[in-house]
Design a protein around this motif. Structure first.
Motif, PDB file in Angstrom:
ATOM      1  N   ASP A  36      -8.567   7.964  -4.689  1.00  0.00           N
ATOM      2  CA  ASP A  36      -7.161   7.680  -4.458  1.00  0.00           C
ATOM      3  C   ASP A  36      -6.344   7.914  -5.734  1.00  0.00           C
ATOM      4  O   ASP A  36      -6.726   7.464  -6.821  1.00  0.00           O
ATOM      5  CB  ASP A  36      -6.963   6.234  -3.990  1.00  0.00           C
ATOM      6  N   VAL A  37      -5.232   8.599  -5.592  1.00  0.00           N
ATOM      7  CA  VAL A  37      -4.301   8.831  -6.699  1.00  0.00           C
ATOM      8  C   VAL A  37      -3.079   7.952  -6.460  1.00  0.00           C
ATOM      9  O   VAL A  37      -2.440   8.033  -5.404  1.00  0.00           O
ATOM     10  CB  VAL A  37      -3.888  10.310  -6.787  1.00  0.00           C
ATOM     11  N   ILE A  38      -2.752   7.109  -7.440  1.00  0.00           N
ATOM     12  CA  ILE A  38      -1.698   6.117  -7.263  1.00  0.00           C
ATOM     13  C   ILE A  38      -0.605   6.342  -8.293  1.00  0.00           C
ATOM     14  O   ILE A  38      -0.872   6.403  -9.502  1.00  0.00           O
ATOM     15  CB  ILE A  38      -2.251   4.682  -7.392  1.00  0.00           C
ATOM     16  N   ASP A  39       0.620   6.463  -7.830  1.00  0.00           N
ATOM     17  CA  ASP A  39       1.793   6.554  -8.699  1.00  0.00           C
ATOM     18  C   ASP A  39       2.198   5.128  -9.068  1.00  0.00           C
ATOM     19  O   ASP A  39       2.633   4.356  -8.211  1.00  0.00           O
ATOM     20  CB  ASP A  39       2.922   7.266  -7.959  1.00  0.00           C
ATOM     21  N   ILE A  40       2.046   4.783 -10.355  1.00  0.00           N
ATOM     22  CA  ILE A  40       2.273   3.394 -10.766  1.00  0.00           C
ATOM     23  C   ILE A  40       3.577   3.221 -11.534  1.00  0.00           C
ATOM     24  O   ILE A  40       3.757   2.232 -12.250  1.00  0.00           O
ATOM     25  CB  ILE A  40       1.093   2.864 -11.600  1.00  0.00           C
ATOM     26  N   ASP A  41       4.503   4.160 -11.389  1.00  0.00           N
ATOM     27  CA  ASP A  41       5.817   4.006 -12.035  1.00  0.00           C
ATOM     28  C   ASP A  41       6.532   2.740 -11.593  1.00  0.00           C
ATOM     29  O   ASP A  41       7.324   2.162 -12.339  1.00  0.00           O
ATOM     30  CB  ASP A  41       6.699   5.219 -11.721  1.00  0.00           C
ATOM     31  N   ARG A  53       1.305  -3.357  -3.161  1.00  0.00           N
ATOM     32  CA  ARG A  53       0.601  -2.764  -2.025  1.00  0.00           C
ATOM     33  C   ARG A  53       0.669  -1.247  -2.111  1.00  0.00           C
ATOM     34  O   ARG A  53       1.707  -0.668  -2.431  1.00  0.00           O
ATOM     35  CB  ARG A  53       1.227  -3.243  -0.702  1.00  0.00           C
ATOM     36  N   MET A  54      -0.452  -0.605  -1.854  1.00  0.00           N
ATOM     37  CA  MET A  54      -0.530   0.849  -1.867  1.00  0.00           C
ATOM     38  C   MET A  54       0.027   1.391  -0.554  1.00  0.00           C
ATOM     39  O   MET A  54      -0.458   1.053   0.518  1.00  0.00           O
ATOM     40  CB  MET A  54      -1.977   1.305  -2.052  1.00  0.00           C
ATOM     41  N   VAL A  55       1.052   2.240  -0.674  1.00  0.00           N
ATOM     42  CA  VAL A  55       1.688   2.838   0.500  1.00  0.00           C
ATOM     43  C   VAL A  55       1.519   4.351   0.410  1.00  0.00           C
ATOM     44  O   VAL A  55       1.876   4.962  -0.596  1.00  0.00           O
ATOM     45  CB  VAL A  55       3.187   2.472   0.580  1.00  0.00           C
ATOM     46  N   LEU A  56       0.985   4.949   1.447  1.00  0.00           N
ATOM     47  CA  LEU A  56       0.726   6.382   1.448  1.00  0.00           C
ATOM     48  C   LEU A  56       2.031   7.163   1.376  1.00  0.00           C
ATOM     49  O   LEU A  56       2.975   6.901   2.123  1.00  0.00           O
ATOM     50  CB  LEU A  56      -0.057   6.772   2.700  1.00  0.00           C
ATOM     51  N   LYS A  57       2.082   8.132   0.456  1.00  0.00           N
ATOM     52  CA  LYS A  57       3.252   9.004   0.368  1.00  0.00           C
ATOM     53  C   LYS A  57       3.277   9.946   1.559  1.00  0.00           C
ATOM     54  O   LYS A  57       2.249  10.490   1.961  1.00  0.00           O
ATOM     55  CB  LYS A  57       3.215   9.814  -0.929  1.00  0.00           C
ATOM     56  N   SER A  58       4.454  10.125   2.125  1.00  0.00           N
ATOM     57  CA  SER A  58       4.581  10.993   3.294  1.00  0.00           C
ATOM     58  C   SER A  58       4.220  12.431   2.936  1.00  0.00           C
ATOM     59  O   SER A  58       4.609  12.946   1.879  1.00  0.00           O
ATOM     60  CB  SER A  58       6.017  10.941   3.843  1.00  0.00           C
ATOM     61  N   GLY A  59       3.476  13.071   3.810  1.00  0.00           N
ATOM     62  CA  GLY A  59       3.093  14.458   3.602  1.00  0.00           C
ATOM     63  C   GLY A  59       1.946  14.657   2.642  1.00  0.00           C
ATOM     64  O   GLY A  59       1.671  15.789   2.234  1.00  0.00           O
ATOM     65  N   THR A  60       1.277  13.572   2.235  1.00  0.00           N
ATOM     66  CA  THR A  60       0.152  13.677   1.300  1.00  0.00           C
ATOM     67  C   THR A  60      -1.074  12.986   1.882  1.00  0.00           C
ATOM     68  O   THR A  60      -0.978  12.236   2.853  1.00  0.00           O
ATOM     69  CB  THR A  60       0.488  13.035  -0.050  1.00  0.00           C
ATOM     70  N   THR A  63      -2.695   9.977  -1.657  1.00  0.00           N
ATOM     71  CA  THR A  63      -1.759   9.804  -2.767  1.00  0.00           C
ATOM     72  C   THR A  63      -0.791   8.702  -2.392  1.00  0.00           C
ATOM     73  O   THR A  63      -0.132   8.771  -1.352  1.00  0.00           O
ATOM     74  CB  THR A  63      -0.993  11.103  -3.062  1.00  0.00           C
ATOM     75  N   TYR A  64      -0.720   7.677  -3.233  1.00  0.00           N
ATOM     76  CA  TYR A  64      -0.006   6.459  -2.862  1.00  0.00           C
ATOM     77  C   TYR A  64       1.072   6.118  -3.889  1.00  0.00           C
ATOM     78  O   TYR A  64       0.994   6.492  -5.067  1.00  0.00           O
ATOM     79  CB  TYR A  64      -0.983   5.279  -2.763  1.00  0.00           C
ATOM     80  N   MET A  65       2.069   5.401  -3.406  1.00  0.00           N
ATOM     81  CA  MET A  65       3.031   4.754  -4.281  1.00  0.00           C
ATOM     82  C   MET A  65       2.882   3.250  -4.070  1.00  0.00           C
ATOM     83  O   MET A  65       2.170   2.805  -3.159  1.00  0.00           O
ATOM     84  CB  MET A  65       4.450   5.210  -3.966  1.00  0.00           C
ATOM     85  N   LEU A  66       3.542   2.482  -4.907  1.00  0.00           N
ATOM     86  CA  LEU A  66       3.373   1.034  -4.879  1.00  0.00           C
ATOM     87  C   LEU A  66       4.657   0.343  -4.471  1.00  0.00           C
ATOM     88  O   LEU A  66       5.748   0.766  -4.846  1.00  0.00           O
ATOM     89  CB  LEU A  66       2.933   0.520  -6.255  1.00  0.00           C
ATOM     90  N   TYR A 147     -11.313   0.125   1.841  1.00  0.00           N
ATOM     91  CA  TYR A 147      -9.967   0.321   2.391  1.00  0.00           C
ATOM     92  C   TYR A 147      -8.967  -0.722   1.893  1.00  0.00           C
ATOM     93  O   TYR A 147      -7.880  -0.840   2.438  1.00  0.00           O
ATOM     94  CB  TYR A 147     -10.022   0.307   3.927  1.00  0.00           C
ATOM     95  N   PHE A 148      -9.341  -1.481   0.861  1.00  0.00           N
ATOM     96  CA  PHE A 148      -8.459  -2.509   0.324  1.00  0.00           C
ATOM     97  C   PHE A 148      -7.201  -1.862  -0.240  1.00  0.00           C
ATOM     98  O   PHE A 148      -7.278  -0.911  -1.029  1.00  0.00           O
ATOM     99  CB  PHE A 148      -9.188  -3.289  -0.770  1.00  0.00           C
TER     100      PHE A 148
END
Length: 403
Positions: A36-41, A53-60, A63-66, A147-148
């Protein structure tokens, strides 16, 4: 408040269940946890120990944002209808799960919680109800971990860094565990007003950071951190993000360079007050002398070594006898030398060497093995994966009496 706020340049520990990873914050920062690749900005400007919470980026994919969550509520809603007696008739042929890989990925794309995904996996497993209760429990924990969807951003501490380094690779810290580290500090009697000498040849700066953390910043204590190379290992020192005043109390010097400086007596006479007052010098004096930083550090270290130190700690990849013989001259009487090694035989050689001397007493070689136990309902047993730790030699130097 500002000290507890995450800013660019700070180090943070990303924790997802029991997995931890050290990360330096920067603009457009991403971290990889497994696949999993997480954008932590999104954590910038927030306080430490908050949960996201990890939220899946649309179209990816993966790859998640927080997004920040105010409260973490974990509910295990997986329904277990029945359990088997044993697993002898279960064949691991890879066909027990009726959901395909793409269907499982779609469950994640729909932003379902880990509990909901695990429930779907259980419902579509042909063999789950045939497994024993213990096997079912292991299966559920494994899938919930996979899947956490929550992570916690924690502020680095000595305990967290020691546990993280040891879990990732014990060789990064020469096999030092948290209990070994606490014994090193205790035997050396590290306190705020003491001067200490450390020789460290490969613990990622963990021992140095621990000593400096115990000394504090509003004190008179100093740490002379000797190392064999041109640069010391300082991952843990950087991660702790000590205040400038506290960082200046750690003097990093090359072992051979500082000993050469000491024995050549090429040290300008300066008082301790002048040295500890943040090295306040005029620009004219600095331009006149034009000495490199390493030379100033050598001179600072030599002034402390002249007065002798309150504790000597050696954590070395090399055989410790020669290093110890050279450095114990700087130890005050009635003080302790503490030497750590992952194997026993080098410390045995050092033990017999100190026994032959007349200026050391209470020489002790020990290994306090800390065994971790797993305590579960109706069963208790040691952890399956455990490392032995290392050995510690301690000895007290006698005070020389002058007639």
């Amino acid at each position: 408040m500002e000290e507890n706020t995450i800013k660019v340049g700070n180090y943070v520990i990303i924790q997802r269940q029991n997995y931890t990873k050290l990360q330096k914050m920067k603009e457009n920062c991403t971290v990889t946890l497994g696949k999993d690749v997480i954008d932590i900005d999104a954590v910038l400007g927030h306080r430490y120990d908050e949960t996201f919470r990890m939220v899946l980026k649309s179209g990816t994919k993966r790859t998640y944002m927080l997004e920040e969550v105010s409260q973490l509520t974990l509910t295990n809603n997986t329904q277990v209808e029945e359990s088997g007696i044993d697993n002898r008739d279960i064949i691991d042929d890879g066909k027990s799960q009726t959901l395909s890989k793409s269907e499982i990925e779609n469950l994640r794309d729909r932003a379902l919680s880990s509990g909901d995904i695990v429930q779907k996996l259980v419902e579509n497993s042909r063999t789950f109800n045939s497994k024993t209760e213990y096997s079912q429990e292991k299966y559920l924990k494994k899938k919930e971990k996979k899947y956490f969807e929550y992570i916690q951003v924690r502020k680095p501490s000595i305990r967290l860094l020691a546990q993280m380094f040891y879990r990732q690779d014990p060789n990064k810290t020469l096999g030092i565990r948290l209990d070994d580290l606490s014994q090193l500090l205790t035997y050396a009697n590290v306190h705020s007003d003491g001067h200490y000498l450390l020789y460290d040849s490969g613990t990622s700066g963990l021992v140095a950071a621990s000593i400096l953390n115990s000394i504090g910043h509003d004190t008179r204590g100093h740490l002379v951190h000797m190392h064999p190379g041109n640069e010391c290992q300082k991952s843990a020192l950087q991660a702790m993000h000590f205040p400038d005043e506290q960082q200046r109390r750690c003097i990093n010097v090359n072992l051979y360079s500082v000993l050469r400086c000491y024995h050549q007596n090429d040290i300008p006479e300066l008082t301790t007050e002048t040295d500890t007052a943040k090295r306040k010098q005029t620009e004219e004096d600095t331009q006149q002398r034009k000495k490199p930083t390493w030379q100033y550090e050598n001179e600072r270290a030599c002034r402390i070594l002249r007065e002798q130190v309150d504790g000597l700690i050696i954590v070395a990849k090399e055989h410790p006898v020669n290093v110890t013989k050279e450095l114990i001259a700087f130890l005050k009487g009635d003080r302790c030398v503490v030497v750590f090694s992952l194997v026993r035989e080098p410390l045995q050689d050092l033990y017999f060497h100190l026994k032959e001397r007349t200026d050391f007493v209470s020489i002790n070689l020990s290994s306090n093995f800390m065994r971790s136990y797993q305590v579960l309902p109706e069963r208790t047993h040691p952890e399956v994966s455990m490392n032995f730790g290392g050995y510690i030699l301690t000895a007290y130097k006698l005070i020389k009496l002058t007639c």
